[in-house]
Write a protein that holds these residues in place. Structure first.
Motif, PDB file in Angstrom:
ATOM      1  N   ARG A 199      55.903 -18.976  38.239  1.00 49.33           N
ATOM      2  CA  ARG A 199      55.893 -17.587  37.802  1.00 49.33           C
ATOM      3  C   ARG A 199      54.570 -17.316  37.099  1.00 49.33           C
ATOM      4  O   ARG A 199      54.058 -18.169  36.371  1.00 49.33           O
ATOM      5  CB  ARG A 199      57.037 -17.308  36.814  1.00 49.33           C
ATOM      6  CG  ARG A 199      58.417 -17.667  37.351  1.00 49.33           C
ATOM      7  CD  ARG A 199      58.863 -16.699  38.445  1.00 49.33           C
ATOM      8  NE  ARG A 199      60.205 -17.033  38.916  1.00 49.33           N
ATOM      9  CZ  ARG A 199      60.443 -17.795  39.977  1.00 49.33           C
ATOM     10  NH1 ARG A 199      59.443 -18.325  40.675  1.00 49.33           N
ATOM     11  NH2 ARG A 199      61.690 -18.036  40.339  1.00 49.33           N
ATOM     12  N   HIS A 250      52.190 -10.423  35.614  1.00 52.27           N
ATOM     13  CA  HIS A 250      51.689  -9.171  36.164  1.00 52.27           C
ATOM     14  C   HIS A 250      52.192  -8.061  35.268  1.00 52.27           C
ATOM     15  O   HIS A 250      53.264  -8.178  34.662  1.00 52.27           O
ATOM     16  CB  HIS A 250      52.150  -8.955  37.611  1.00 52.27           C
ATOM     17  CG  HIS A 250      51.523  -7.752  38.243  1.00 52.27           C
ATOM     18  ND1 HIS A 250      52.052  -6.484  38.130  1.00 52.27           N
ATOM     19  CD2 HIS A 250      50.398  -7.620  38.983  1.00 52.27           C
ATOM     20  CE1 HIS A 250      51.274  -5.623  38.772  1.00 52.27           C
ATOM     21  NE2 HIS A 250      50.266  -6.287  39.304  1.00 52.27           N
ATOM     22  N   ALA A 290      55.915 -12.592  38.298  1.00 53.37           N
ATOM     23  CA  ALA A 290      56.252 -12.683  39.716  1.00 53.37           C
ATOM     24  C   ALA A 290      56.066 -14.095  40.222  1.00 53.37           C
ATOM     25  O   ALA A 290      55.332 -14.902  39.661  1.00 53.37           O
ATOM     26  CB  ALA A 290      55.396 -11.710  40.523  1.00 53.37           C
ATOM     27  N   ASP A 291      56.740 -14.377  41.336  1.00 55.67           N
ATOM     28  CA  ASP A 291      56.608 -15.638  42.046  1.00 55.67           C
ATOM     29  C   ASP A 291      55.566 -15.482  43.157  1.00 55.67           C
ATOM     30  O   ASP A 291      55.011 -14.391  43.357  1.00 55.67           O
ATOM     31  CB  ASP A 291      57.964 -16.058  42.608  1.00 55.67           C
ATOM     32  CG  ASP A 291      58.574 -15.018  43.539  1.00 55.67           C
ATOM     33  OD1 ASP A 291      58.004 -13.908  43.673  1.00 55.67           O
ATOM     34  OD2 ASP A 291      59.621 -15.305  44.141  1.00 55.67           O
ATOM     35  N   GLY A 317      56.217 -12.633  45.440  1.00 54.61           N
ATOM     36  CA  GLY A 317      55.925 -11.349  44.818  1.00 54.61           C
ATOM     37  C   GLY A 317      54.449 -11.012  44.873  1.00 54.61           C
ATOM     38  O   GLY A 317      54.072  -9.866  45.178  1.00 54.61           O
ATOM     39  N   LEU A 359      59.537  -5.169  46.776  1.00 58.84           N
ATOM     40  CA  LEU A 359      58.948  -4.594  45.567  1.00 58.84           C
ATOM     41  C   LEU A 359      59.527  -3.250  45.140  1.00 58.84           C
ATOM     42  O   LEU A 359      59.344  -2.854  43.990  1.00 58.84           O
ATOM     43  CB  LEU A 359      57.437  -4.410  45.755  1.00 58.84           C
ATOM     44  CG  LEU A 359      56.601  -5.677  45.915  1.00 58.84           C
ATOM     45  CD1 LEU A 359      55.131  -5.304  46.095  1.00 58.84           C
ATOM     46  CD2 LEU A 359      56.766  -6.615  44.735  1.00 58.84           C
ATOM     47  N   TYR A 404      58.408  -3.679  41.436  1.00 60.28           N
ATOM     48  CA  TYR A 404      59.171  -4.665  40.684  1.00 60.28           C
ATOM     49  C   TYR A 404      58.922  -6.035  41.303  1.00 60.28           C
ATOM     50  O   TYR A 404      59.451  -6.365  42.363  1.00 60.28           O
ATOM     51  CB  TYR A 404      60.665  -4.313  40.689  1.00 60.28           C
ATOM     52  CG  TYR A 404      60.923  -3.020  39.954  1.00 60.28           C
ATOM     53  CD1 TYR A 404      61.256  -3.011  38.599  1.00 60.28           C
ATOM     54  CD2 TYR A 404      60.795  -1.786  40.614  1.00 60.28           C
ATOM     55  CE1 TYR A 404      61.461  -1.812  37.920  1.00 60.28           C
ATOM     56  CE2 TYR A 404      61.009  -0.592  39.942  1.00 60.28           C
ATOM     57  CZ  TYR A 404      61.335  -0.610  38.594  1.00 60.28           C
ATOM     58  OH  TYR A 404      61.530   0.562  37.924  1.00 60.28           O
ATOM     59  N   GLY A 405      58.062  -6.804  40.626  1.00 61.41           N
ATOM     60  CA  GLY A 405      57.607  -8.068  41.187  1.00 61.41           C
ATOM     61  C   GLY A 405      58.478  -9.251  40.851  1.00 61.41           C
ATOM     62  O   GLY A 405      58.195 -10.365  41.306  1.00 61.41           O
ATOM     63  N   ALA A 406      59.522  -9.074  40.035  1.00 62.62           N
ATOM     64  CA  ALA A 406      60.377 -10.196  39.646  1.00 62.62           C
ATOM     65  C   ALA A 406      60.975 -10.846  40.879  1.00 62.62           C
ATOM     66  O   ALA A 406      61.244 -10.172  41.889  1.00 62.62           O
ATOM     67  CB  ALA A 406      61.476  -9.713  38.708  1.00 62.62           C
TER      68      ALA A 406
END
Length: 216
Positions: A126, A129, A134-135, A138, A176, A211-213
């Protein structure tokens, strides 16, 4: 061997990053060199500056994933600067003497770096950002969205056509933009999600985010 691409419901991959960037380079390669100093779509930057900004985005995402222990709450400290007041703050600038051909080489190289880092980074990693840690997938999806949307901006300024593949847009949207309108053409939905256009019944967004999670 040609790289294959997953179906729209699959993950966003390093291959998608390469595919998006190479499609963008091919679309922009034939533009008149004089046109690169026209405004890029609705942005305040010209087409050359926007391409540099895109290259900088791709490199920055690669750099963010690169350290053995990515910084959890901030960016890797590249030194960003502006070439003019109001221009993009970049760590990446292309040699103007190399012309548009050189500029597009810089863009393609930065895309290749992001793809390589995404491919080499464990999915458990992770990194920071501003829209959420994010991974690697992402960051790949961010790179795809940056490429598709900023190529749209540049193509508008240059007067060239640009319609990316629907499956590529759909995977990026699914990764995303959970608030993307359903049953809408993926490219039109992506342009709406990033504030570039209106959709029937939906005004143009003045603010937006992704949403990059990681999934799940």
């Amino acid at each position: 061997m040609a790289e294959t691409h997953p179906p729209p419901t699959g993950p966003v991959t390093a291959a998608d990053v390469l595919h998006a960037v190479r499609l963008a380079v091919a679309a922009l390669a034939g533009a008149d060199a004089r046109d690169w100093h026209t405004r890029a779509g609705s942005l305040e930057w010209d087409c050359w500056e926007t391409a540099e900004h895109l290259a900088d985005d791709l490199l920055s995402y690669a750099v963010q994933l690169g350290p053995a222990e990515p910084p959890p709450g901030t960016h890797v400290p590249l030194a960003w600067s502006r070439r003019r007041p109001g221009g993009p703050a970049n760590a990446v600038f292309a040699d103007r003497d190399a012309g548009p051909t050189g500029l597009l080489q810089v863009l393609e190289a930065c895309g290749a770096l992001l793809a390589a880092v995404v491919r080499a980074t464990p999915p458990t990693v992770r990194s920071h950002h501003v829209f959420g840690a994010a991974d690697p997938e992402g960051f790949a999806a961010m790179g795809v969205v940056e490429t598709l949307v900023h190529t749209h901006d540049i193509a508008e300024g240059l007067g060239v056509g640009w319609t990316p593949p629907a499956d590529l847009c759909a995977r990026a949207l699914a990764r995303l933009f959970p608030d993307a309108p359903a049953a809408t053409d993926p490219w039109a939905a992506l342009l709406w999600c990033t504030g570039r256009t209106e959709l029937l019944g939906l005004g143009r967004r003045s603010e937006w985010r992704w949403y990059g999670a990681p999934r799940g």
